[in-house]
Design an enzyme around this catalytic site. Structure first.
Site, PDB file in Angstrom:
ATOM      1  N   LYS A  78       4.032   0.712  10.040  1.00  0.00           N
ATOM      2  CA  LYS A  78       4.080   1.930   9.227  1.00  0.00           C
ATOM      3  C   LYS A  78       3.499   3.119   9.984  1.00  0.00           C
ATOM      4  CE  LYS A  78       3.208   0.185   4.839  1.00  0.00           C
ATOM      5  NZ  LYS A  78       2.474   0.264   3.589  1.00  0.00           N
ATOM      6  N   GLU A 121       0.875  -1.167   0.000  1.00  0.00           N
ATOM      7  CA  GLU A 121       0.000   0.000   0.000  1.00  0.00           C
ATOM      8  C   GLU A 121       0.919   1.225   0.000  1.00  0.00           C
ATOM      9  OE1 GLU A 121      -2.772   0.345   3.270  1.00  0.00           O
ATOM     10  OE2 GLU A 121      -3.498   2.267   2.510  1.00  0.00           O
ATOM     11  N   ARG A 173       5.440 -12.674   9.787  1.00  0.00           N
ATOM     12  CA  ARG A 173       6.092 -11.425   9.437  1.00  0.00           C
ATOM     13  C   ARG A 173       7.404 -11.306  10.197  1.00  0.00           C
ATOM     14  NH1 ARG A 173       2.328  -7.606   9.296  1.00  0.00           N
ATOM     15  NH2 ARG A 173       3.642  -5.815   9.626  1.00  0.00           N
TER      16      ARG A 173
END
Ligand code: ATP
Ligand code: MG
Length: 559
Positions: free
Chosen positions: A274, A38, A264
């Protein structure tokens, strides 16, 4: 990358095993993966894991990997991020060829499919507010409640949805929801939101749309449109998989990809969210997304970390199904390994102390030959000027040394790397009692660094000529966070107040100003450093990539 590198980096893991099995069984002829960022921030080292996995699989199995921007939320997305993400993926050494895509390219088709769901009684327009929807969703133990708008007619739903699209209603007035099951055990299946009203300018579609699809609605369909075979994502999407499959089952999609989840990357002393990284930048805790203390790809690059070190790091940590936290020391180890092998050697004096060689003639100088890499004769040699006035490191002198200190002190003899033996006669002090200069003598018979009479010295120091070296600012970085597991909720409290130390009067070899050193060099005995883009013609700036040894881990161990 060469086939050899590809082979070396091709470790096996459960996802590669699945891919291999799907090729063996004939389920797929060509493997197609994608990396779907994104564009709401810069990429970080966690993304590098996903990039290496997706592009790596495509490379190893002769398939292809798409770079697809998941640009469904224009309020947070910017062209700057789209550009930086492409630059960073390339810099890491991966190539999407012609396969650059944007979820926004599919907005028209996604919209038509949504109308199709309405026509089939599988979606409805809900007039409840976001809060009301959240409140009626239920919990893990309680079922949700049906919306009072759930049983609208197909005609009314279609009319309202078209008017949502036409921009007739304000933000948040209505949403389109899938009609699945408000008592489903999996909360993601309790009538998830497909479209929300958002009057926002999109970096690519401009003002065309006033409704935007949710991640869940856009993602799997984008995969299907592109013919992705293996849609690889992180574990938090495991619970979304039934919804991913529900859409693909209900819609006339051209293919049915499969989603696979892996753990992850988490790193000690590091936050990879983020949201936190954006705050660090916006609140001025760092100088920008590419601040060398940031775990972003741009930060690591500016810090002097070679892309090969990052690829080796993600190869070593592997791909697993269970979440874990990797010691940041592992990343540092990979950086040292790579730079030790590749970085040219130079000399720099970080905290200079002047040395006057009393028996060296004034206004004379000579050239000393220095080797560029101890393990690579092909790297050649360079010349460094030696003369009466030099600099050594302040730490390399002690007036009253303890027993095991073999470097400079009054009366001691040491070797200056590649040059001569020198002996310290006297330390000159200023009014404050600080040592400001050493008066020394040299032995002309020791040129090259060895005494013909066979006498030995126990220390070899790096040095630079006073006149011919260049002043440089050196930025010494330490961990951005002082805590091994910083608190994402209150990260400011865990910041390391000593994460940056600036040395203004360091000295470096003049060659470092002239040549194009945008990759790290080793400053002998100090560590690895890279020229910072803040450097100007008369103001050199270097970033410390990493020290030579793992002094940080030792400090932590000592407590
Ligand atoms: P957000 O915090 O906004 O959810 P994100 O880090 O998940 O952001 P995306 O742009 O959605 O950001 O990530 C792109 C891809 O990178 C996703 O497939 C995601 O699963 C993967 N990814 C993100 N963070 C990590 C990580 N720490 N380790 C491995 N993969 C990651
Ligand atoms: Mg995400």
């Amino acid at each position: 990358m060469t086939t050899e590198t590809v082979a070396r980096e091709a470790g096996r893991d459960f996802i590669r095993d699945i891919v291999q099995a799907d090729l063996d069984s004939g389920q797929h002829k060509t493997i197609v993966t994608r990396f779907p960022p994104e564009p709401n921030g810069y990429l970080h080292i966690g993304h590098a894991k996903s990039i290496a996995l997706n592009f790596g699989i495509a490379e190893e199995f002769s398939g292809r990997c798409h770079l697809r921007f998941d640009d469904t939320n224009p309020t947070r997305e910017e062209q700057e991020y789209i550009d930086s993400i492409q630059a960073d993926v390339r810099w890491l050494g991966f190539d999407w060829g012609n396969n650059l895509f944007f979820a926004s390219d599919y907005f028209e088709r996604l919209y038509e499919w949504a109308e199709g769901l309405i026509l089939n009684g599988l979606a409805y327009v809900d007039d409840q507010s976001q809060d009301e929807i959240r409140a009626s969703r239920g919990t893990l133990t309680e079922p949700g409640q049906n919306s009072p708008f759930r049983d609208r007619s197909v005609e009314e739903n279609l009319d309202l949805f078209r008017r949502m699209k036409a921009g007739e209603f304000p933000n948040g007035a209505r949403v389109l929801r899938a009609k699945i099951d408000m008592s489903a055990g999996n909360i993601n299946l309790r009538d998830p939101v497909l479209y929300r009203i958002l009057h926002a300018h999109h970096p690519r579609t401009g003002d065309t749309w006033s409704i935007y699809p949710s991640y869940d609605y856009a993602h799997g369909q984008s995969d299907a449109i592109e013919g992705i075979t293996h849609s690889i994502c992180t574990l938090e999407f495991e619970d979304h998989r039934p919804l991913y499959d529900w859409f693909l089952d209900k819609l006339p999609v051209p293919s049915h990809p499969h989603q696979y989840e892996f753990a992850r990357l988490n790193l000690t002393y590091t936050l990879l969210s983020k949201r936190v990284l954006t705050r660090l930048v916006q609140d001025g805790h760092v100088s920008g997304w590419d601040d060398p203390r940031m775990p972003t790809i741009a930060g690591l690059k500016r810090r002097g970390v070679p892309p090969a070190a990052i690829r080796e790091f993600v190869r070593r940590i592997g791909v697993a199904k269970a979440n874990s936290v990797v010691d940041v020391g592992m990343l540092e180890f990979c950086i040292r390994e790579e730079l030790n092998r590749t970085a040219p050697r130079r000399m720099a004096v970080l905290r200079p102390l002047k040395v006057v060689i009393e028996n060296y003639p004034e206004r004379q100088s000579e050239e000393i030959e220095a080797i560029n890499h101890p393990d690579d004769p092909a790297a050649g040699t360079r010349k460094i000027a030696f003369g009466r006035e030099l600099f050594v490191e302040q730490d390399d002198f002690m007036e009253n040394p303890p027993k095991k200190f073999f470097r400079l002190s009054p009366g001691s003899e040491v070797r200056l790397r590649y040059a001569y033996f020198i002996k310290c006669r006297e330390a000159v002090k200023n009014a404050a009692g600080e040592v400001v200069e050493l008066r020394c003598t040299y032995d002309p018979a020791t040129r090259g660094g060895n005494a013909p009479d066979g006498r030995k010295v126990k220390a070899t120091l790096h040095w630079l000529p006073a006149a011919q070296s260049k002043v440089a600012e050196i930025r010494v970085y330490n961990q951005l966070f002082a805590s091994p597991s910083p608190d994402a909720g209150n990260f400011a409290a865990d910041l390391n107040p000593q994460s940056l130390e600036v040395l203004k009067d360091a000295r470096v070899e003049p060659s470092l100003a002239e040549s194009n050193f945008d990759t790290a060099v080793q400053f002998e005995r100090q560590g690895y450093f890279v020229r910072d883009p803040d450097s100007t013609a008369d103001g050199l700036v270097f970033n410390r990539t990493i020290g030579l040894r793992d002094s940080f881990a030792k400090e932590v161990a000592k407590g």
